[in-house]
Design a protein around this motif. Structure first.
Motif, PDB file in Angstrom:
ATOM      1  N   ILE A   5       0.848  -1.204   0.000  1.00 50.36           N
ATOM      2  CA  ILE A   5       0.000   0.000   0.000  1.00 50.36           C
ATOM      3  C   ILE A   5       0.878   1.246   0.000  1.00 50.36           C
ATOM      4  CG2 ILE A   5      -1.615   1.354   1.405  1.00 50.36           C
ATOM      5  CD1 ILE A   5      -2.896  -1.259   2.328  1.00 50.36           C
ATOM      6  N   THR A   6       1.904   1.232   0.839  1.00 48.87           N
ATOM      7  CA  THR A   6       2.793   2.393   0.948  1.00 48.87           C
ATOM      8  C   THR A   6       3.463   2.700  -0.385  1.00 48.87           C
ATOM      9  OG1 THR A   6       3.165   2.022   3.291  1.00 48.87           O
ATOM     10  CG2 THR A   6       4.903   3.196   2.100  1.00 48.87           C
ATOM     11  N   GLU A   7       3.996   1.665  -1.041  1.00 49.23           N
ATOM     12  CA  GLU A   7       4.649   1.878  -2.337  1.00 49.23           C
ATOM     13  C   GLU A   7       3.650   2.378  -3.386  1.00 49.23           C
ATOM     14  OE1 GLU A   7       8.231  -1.455  -2.063  1.00 49.23           O
ATOM     15  OE2 GLU A   7       6.186  -2.088  -2.512  1.00 49.23           O
ATOM     16  N   LYS A   8       2.416   1.884  -3.321  1.00 49.19           N
ATOM     17  CA  LYS A   8       1.399   2.336  -4.279  1.00 49.19           C
ATOM     18  C   LYS A   8       1.057   3.810  -4.070  1.00 49.19           C
ATOM     19  CE  LYS A   8      -1.004  -2.004  -5.158  1.00 49.19           C
ATOM     20  NZ  LYS A   8      -2.308  -2.694  -5.140  1.00 49.19           N
ATOM     21  N   ILE A   9       0.902   4.196  -2.811  1.00 55.32           N
ATOM     22  CA  ILE A   9       0.547   5.595  -2.519  1.00 55.32           C
ATOM     23  C   ILE A   9       1.673   6.518  -2.982  1.00 55.32           C
ATOM     24  CG2 ILE A   9       0.163   7.265  -0.651  1.00 55.32           C
ATOM     25  CD1 ILE A   9      -1.318   5.007   0.877  1.00 55.32           C
ATOM     26  N   LEU A  10       2.909   6.130  -2.650  1.00 57.95           N
ATOM     27  CA  LEU A  10       4.038   7.007  -2.981  1.00 57.95           C
ATOM     28  C   LEU A  10       4.322   6.998  -4.483  1.00 57.95           C
ATOM     29  CD1 LEU A  10       6.250   6.302   0.151  1.00 57.95           C
ATOM     30  CD2 LEU A  10       4.920   8.362  -0.358  1.00 57.95           C
ATOM     31  N   SER A  11       4.026   5.901  -5.157  1.00 58.08           N
ATOM     32  CA  SER A  11       4.155   5.883  -6.623  1.00 58.08           C
ATOM     33  C   SER A  11       3.148   6.846  -7.239  1.00 58.08           C
ATOM     34  CB  SER A  11       3.905   4.474  -7.169  1.00 58.08           C
ATOM     35  OG  SER A  11       4.927   3.588  -6.762  1.00 58.08           O
ATOM     36  N   ARG A  12       1.921   6.803  -6.726  1.00 59.86           N
ATOM     37  CA  ARG A  12       0.882   7.677  -7.284  1.00 59.86           C
ATOM     38  C   ARG A  12       1.235   9.156  -7.087  1.00 59.86           C
ATOM     39  NH1 ARG A  12      -2.967  10.439  -5.159  1.00 59.86           N
ATOM     40  NH2 ARG A  12      -2.935   9.406  -3.136  1.00 59.86           N
ATOM     41  N   VAL A  13       1.645   9.543  -5.859  1.00 65.08           N
ATOM     42  CA  VAL A  13       1.844  10.984  -5.635  1.00 65.08           C
ATOM     43  C   VAL A  13       3.117  11.504  -6.298  1.00 65.08           C
ATOM     44  CG1 VAL A  13       0.455  11.117  -3.533  1.00 65.08           C
ATOM     45  CG2 VAL A  13       2.907  10.700  -3.335  1.00 65.08           C
ATOM     46  N   THR A  14       4.075  10.622  -6.572  1.00 68.36           N
ATOM     47  CA  THR A  14       5.283  11.099  -7.260  1.00 68.36           C
ATOM     48  C   THR A  14       5.203  10.883  -8.772  1.00 68.36           C
ATOM     49  OG1 THR A  14       6.366   8.960  -6.918  1.00 68.36           O
ATOM     50  CG2 THR A  14       6.819  10.683  -5.285  1.00 68.36           C
ATOM     51  N   GLY A  15       4.187  10.148  -9.226  1.00 67.96           N
ATOM     52  CA  GLY A  15       4.093   9.854 -10.655  1.00 67.96           C
ATOM     53  C   GLY A  15       5.246   9.014 -11.150  1.00 67.96           C
ATOM     54  N   SER A  16       5.760   8.140 -10.301  1.00 71.05           N
ATOM     55  CA  SER A  16       6.890   7.306 -10.697  1.00 71.05           C
ATOM     56  C   SER A  16       6.739   5.919 -10.059  1.00 71.05           C
ATOM     57  CB  SER A  16       8.206   7.948 -10.264  1.00 71.05           C
ATOM     58  OG  SER A  16       8.223   8.117  -8.863  1.00 71.05           O
ATOM     59  N   ASP A  17       7.619   5.026 -10.430  1.00 68.74           N
ATOM     60  CA  ASP A  17       7.549   3.649  -9.935  1.00 68.74           C
ATOM     61  C   ASP A  17       8.417   3.544  -8.684  1.00 68.74           C
ATOM     62  OD1 ASP A  17       7.215   0.935  -9.669  1.00 68.74           O
ATOM     63  OD2 ASP A  17       8.673   0.440 -11.230  1.00 68.74           O
ATOM     64  N   VAL A  18       7.774   3.619  -7.511  1.00 67.29           N
ATOM     65  CA  VAL A  18       8.513   3.720  -6.255  1.00 67.29           C
ATOM     66  C   VAL A  18       8.543   2.373  -5.544  1.00 67.29           C
ATOM     67  CG1 VAL A  18       8.467   4.766  -3.950  1.00 67.29           C
ATOM     68  CG2 VAL A  18       8.008   6.167  -5.977  1.00 67.29           C
ATOM     69  N   SER A  19       9.725   2.002  -5.077  1.00 63.66           N
ATOM     70  CA  SER A  19       9.883   0.796  -4.259  1.00 63.66           C
ATOM     71  C   SER A  19      10.581   1.167  -2.951  1.00 63.66           C
ATOM     72  CB  SER A  19      10.736  -0.246  -4.990  1.00 63.66           C
ATOM     73  OG  SER A  19      10.107  -0.630  -6.186  1.00 63.66           O
ATOM     74  N   ALA A  20      10.444   0.297  -1.949  1.00 58.92           N
ATOM     75  CA  ALA A  20      11.078   0.530  -0.648  1.00 58.92           C
ATOM     76  C   ALA A  20      12.554   0.826  -0.843  1.00 58.92           C
ATOM     77  CB  ALA A  20      10.884  -0.675   0.249  1.00 58.92           C
ATOM     78  N   GLY A  21      13.042   1.831  -0.131  1.00 59.16           N
ATOM     79  CA  GLY A  21      14.446   2.219  -0.224  1.00 59.16           C
ATOM     80  C   GLY A  21      14.689   3.410  -1.126  1.00 59.16           C
ATOM     81  N   ASP A  22      13.759   3.672  -2.054  1.00 61.81           N
ATOM     82  CA  ASP A  22      13.949   4.790  -2.985  1.00 61.81           C
ATOM     83  C   ASP A  22      13.877   6.124  -2.237  1.00 61.81           C
ATOM     84  OD1 ASP A  22      14.052   2.957  -4.999  1.00 61.81           O
ATOM     85  OD2 ASP A  22      12.072   3.398  -5.834  1.00 61.81           O
ATOM     86  N   ILE A  23      14.739   7.052  -2.643  1.00 57.69           N
ATOM     87  CA  ILE A  23      14.686   8.424  -2.120  1.00 57.69           C
ATOM     88  C   ILE A  23      13.766   9.235  -3.031  1.00 57.69           C
ATOM     89  CG2 ILE A  23      16.023  10.501  -1.572  1.00 57.69           C
ATOM     90  CD1 ILE A  23      16.850   8.122   0.155  1.00 57.69           C
ATOM     91  N   ILE A  24      12.754   9.826  -2.433  1.00 59.83           N
ATOM     92  CA  ILE A  24      11.754  10.541  -3.240  1.00 59.83           C
ATOM     93  C   ILE A  24      11.391  11.866  -2.571  1.00 59.83           C
ATOM     94  CG2 ILE A  24      10.724   8.519  -4.345  1.00 59.83           C
ATOM     95  CD1 ILE A  24       8.593   8.546  -2.132  1.00 59.83           C
ATOM     96  N   TYR A  25      10.743  12.718  -3.336  1.00 62.42           N
ATOM     97  CA  TYR A  25      10.209  13.994  -2.837  1.00 62.42           C
ATOM     98  C   TYR A  25       8.691  13.996  -3.041  1.00 62.42           C
ATOM     99  CZ  TYR A  25      14.733  16.309  -2.079  1.00 62.42           C
ATOM    100  OH  TYR A  25      15.976  16.685  -1.602  1.00 62.42           O
ATOM    101  N   PRO A  26       7.947  13.245  -2.246  1.00 58.36           N
ATOM    102  CA  PRO A  26       6.497  13.177  -2.450  1.00 58.36           C
ATOM    103  C   PRO A  26       5.795  14.409  -1.877  1.00 58.36           C
ATOM    104  CG  PRO A  26       7.121  11.845  -0.563  1.00 58.36           C
ATOM    105  CD  PRO A  26       8.394  12.426  -1.115  1.00 58.36           C
ATOM    106  N   GLU A  27       4.840  14.924  -2.629  1.00 61.13           N
ATOM    107  CA  GLU A  27       4.081  16.086  -2.141  1.00 61.13           C
ATOM    108  C   GLU A  27       2.845  15.594  -1.386  1.00 61.13           C
ATOM    109  OE1 GLU A  27       3.203  19.116  -4.992  1.00 61.13           O
ATOM    110  OE2 GLU A  27       5.314  19.313  -5.607  1.00 61.13           O
ATOM    111  N   PRO A  28       2.731  15.955  -0.095  1.00 63.94           N
ATOM    112  CA  PRO A  28       1.546  15.531   0.656  1.00 63.94           C
ATOM    113  C   PRO A  28       0.281  16.183   0.116  1.00 63.94           C
ATOM    114  CG  PRO A  28       2.828  17.096   1.936  1.00 63.94           C
ATOM    115  CD  PRO A  28       3.640  16.763   0.716  1.00 63.94           C
ATOM    116  N   GLU A  29      -0.815  15.444   0.270  1.00 63.68           N
ATOM    117  CA  GLU A  29      -2.120  15.954  -0.150  1.00 63.68           C
ATOM    118  C   GLU A  29      -2.869  16.586   1.015  1.00 63.68           C
ATOM    119  OE1 GLU A  29      -3.297  12.555  -3.269  1.00 63.68           O
ATOM    120  OE2 GLU A  29      -2.327  11.858  -1.434  1.00 63.68           O
ATOM    121  N   LEU A  30      -2.317  16.385   2.195  1.00 61.77           N
ATOM    122  CA  LEU A  30      -2.864  16.980   3.417  1.00 61.77           C
ATOM    123  C   LEU A  30      -1.684  17.161   4.354  1.00 61.77           C
ATOM    124  CD1 LEU A  30      -5.314  17.692   5.300  1.00 61.77           C
ATOM    125  CD2 LEU A  30      -5.379  15.272   5.923  1.00 61.77           C
ATOM    126  N   LEU A  31      -1.677  18.292   5.051  1.00 61.94           N
ATOM    127  CA  LEU A  31      -0.562  18.627   5.932  1.00 61.94           C
ATOM    128  C   LEU A  31      -1.179  19.161   7.220  1.00 61.94           C
ATOM    129  CD1 LEU A  31       2.575  18.948   5.760  1.00 61.94           C
ATOM    130  CD2 LEU A  31       2.170  21.234   4.825  1.00 61.94           C
TER     131      LEU A  31
END
Lengths: 419, 178
Positions: A5-31
């Motif tokens: 679920i976590t990888e799916k959420i982070l893939s969606r918000v970054t528009g990329s194929d995210v797997s555990a360990g990847d360094i990403i800059y995800p933009e939150p939809e709620l803060l």
């Protein structure tokens, strides 16, 4: 390869194929940010010359740590917070008396959806996992999220916990949650997202799911969330605008570990000083005199906590040596408690009922303890000093255990009141 | 930025605490963030003379769980203040984040590296590629370097400097990714 679920959420918000360990800059939809950090982030942004927030519309600010200003300094801070909210054009400001606990009312009011990515200035935002959102605490780097929209994240891997079995009589999800973090231990779940699912999940309501997602942060997880299901949809119907989609890990997703965990924890569980994962059966500590007790905090914020306490309290009074505080999680919960006659029951039994919010758990600023005293409460942590006095012992338990102990004046197995 | 550090090895064991061993706790409580103020106290808990012995370009080689404890950044800023690099067998995640945010060139996950060195050895480390050479013992190892996005933060000079860069890019209409 499948995704969690976590990888799916982070893939969606970054528009990329995210797997555990990847360094990403995800933009939150709620803060979310609470009342004790607003002045700080404003000062940090001023020093950086930032006059506009990257996206003020996703920000929710709650006055929950100190809703009733109990010092001139607190009143001044509240005034500043109101000015800062206006300055940045923040629409979702829930001042004292408007929302309640910032880890609870956003779920209640439909700000949080399954599969959403959230960040916050406060570790217990993981409560939002109750409806299947991924909510990650960010501390001082929240300044970067406010100014630039994101901050780097090392994508966490996932420990999947499949819940099985059923609660034994007189125990509650709080007992399970406390025993679970004790049994898991910090090393096994460090930096992981704990994802709950399994055959027993359907038996656990949203309030119980808040508790399951609240406690794991105490042993160093990155977040916790529930695999959303029909109960989630039923709860959110009428709260959330627009379509709601369920999300689940793929069958071939890679987990750090998959654990089966039985809801039958035999007896009520109590966390003993000095950390929330030092957990024993209530029989080991029963009889210890208590001076202070409270029910509230983001770990026990819901109406069901008040209902469980009321079931114990009915026909009794608070013990004369105990001061007892009730902090409903939100305005909505407080009103519902009034409808059910619970506030009258608590008031007549000798309880203090506070403004919704964090209650004493926010550092003991209200209703704290003196040195040498003992408290049993439903707060999130029991470090020495958590409720003000450094030399005071804090035990944590379910609402039922706390209520039974407040009536008896000593740590007490709530099952004695239910037989 | 120069990612290649050539200098002496300073070897430490497992479980050095970020508070106490690497840096006195009081600086965390005082929220001191100036590397120049912090560097004279580096390793005060294990070797008070350490700041007088090291030179820029030297490398701390540590065992498991370097910087364990409450994640305070001050110890890493103290290392930066001396211009040292760090190679560790492991770094707990809170301190990992702080090491990045302090702008410290480091390698972690370097299993068994403390077995390859002694204090005083001449080392050459490429923190960009992960290449580790012990010139004194003729040992070469290849470790996993940090992700390039994290290297970018270190290259900028740490969290605050990187944030200032991102804000400047946003103002000029560029993408604010690093």
């Amino acid at each position: 390869m499948g995704k969690t679920i976590t990888e799916k959420i982070l893939s969606r918000v970054t528009g990329s194929d995210v797997s555990a360990g990847d360094i990403i800059y995800p933009e939150p939809e709620l803060l979310t940010v609470h009342d004790w950090y607003v002045v700080n982030f404003d000062k940090a942004l001023q020093e950086l010359g930032v006059e506009r927030l990257y996206n003020p519309d996703i920000l929710v600010i709650s006055t929950d740590h100190e809703p009733v200003a109990v010092s001139p300094q607190a009143a001044e801070r509240q005034k500043l917070v109101r000015e800062i909210v206006k300055k940045y054009g923040i629409k979702n400001f829930f001042d004292a008396g408007r929302g309640g606990h910032g880890h609870v009312f956003p779920v209640e009011m439909g700000f949080v959806k399954p599969g959403m990515f959230v960040e916050a200035y406060d570790v217990h935002v993981t409560n939002f996992g109750a409806v299947g959102a991924l909510a990650i605490p960010v501390l001082i780097e929240i300044t970067e999220v406010l100014a630039c929209g994101s901050v780097w994240l090392r994508t966490p891997d996932t420990v999947r916990v499949n819940l099985t079995g059923a609660l034994s009589p007189g125990t509650s999800i709080r007992d399970v949650a406390q025993k679970l973090i004790c049994d898991l231990g910090a090393a096994r779940v460090d930096y992981a997202v704990v994802e709950f699912g399994g055959p027993a999940l359907a038996s656990i309501d949203i309030a119980g799911r808040h508790i399951l997602c609240n406690t794991p942060i105490e042993v160093g997880v990155k977040s916790a969330l529930i695999e959303p299901d029909q109960s989630t949809l039923d709860y959110l119907a009428g709260r959330v605008d627009g379509p709601i989609e369920l999300i689940a890990s793929d069958p071939d997703a890679v987990f750090r570990e998959v654990i089966d965990y039985d809801l039958d924890v035999m007896e009520p569980q109590v966390a003993v000083p000095p950390t929330p994962d030092c957990v024993v059966g209530v029989s080991e500590v029963a009889g210890r005199p208590v001076h202070h007790a409270f029910i509230g905090s983001c770990a026990a914020a819901n109406l069901s906590d008040l209902q469980q306490a009321a079931a114990i309290l009915r026909g009794h009074k608070i013990h004369p040596d105990v001061r007892f505080i009730i902090t409903p999680g939100t305005q909505e919960i407080m009103a519902a408690a009034e409808d059910e006659g619970l506030l009258r029951l608590f008031a007549e039994a000798g309880a203090m009922i506070t403004q919704p919010g964090c209650g004493p758990c926010a550092g003991g600023r209200i209703g704290g303890m003196a040195n040498g005293e003992t408290s049993i409460n439903t707060g999130t942590r029991n470090d020495y000093g958590r409720l003000g006095a450094p030399d005071a012992d804090i035990y944590l338990g379910s609402s039922a255990t706390v209520m039974a102990s407040a009536v008896a004046g000593k740590i007490t197995d709530p099952r004695e009141f239910l037989s | 930025m120069n990612w290649i550090y050539k200098g002496k090895c300073w070897k430490f064991g497992d479980n050095l605490g970020i508070d106490g061993d690497v840096m006195p706790l009081r600086f965390a409580l005082e929220r001191e963030l100036d590397p120049a103020v912090l560097s004279p106290y580096l390793m005060a808990g294990v070797d008070p003379e350490f700041p007088n012995k090291v030179s820029p370009g030297d490398i701390i080689v540590a065992g498991k769980r370097f910087g364990q404890g409450n994640p305070h950044i001050q110890g890493f800023l103290g290392i930066v203040g001396h211009g040292l690099g760090l190679v560790a067998e492991s770094i707990p995640r809170g301190s990992f984040r702080n090491a990045i945010n302090a702008g410290l060139p480091f390698l972690t996950g370097c299993d068994g590296v403390t077995g390859d060195v002694e204090t005083g050895d001449d080392l050459e480390i490429n923190f960009e590629t992960g290449e580790f050479v012990n010139l004194s013992r003729d040992i070469t190892r290849q470790f996993q370097p940090l992700d390039s996005q994290l290297q970018a933060i270190i290259e900028a000079g740490g969290w605050h400097a990187n944030l200032e860069n991102r804000i400047a890019k946003l103002r000029s209409g560029e993408s604010a990714m690093t």
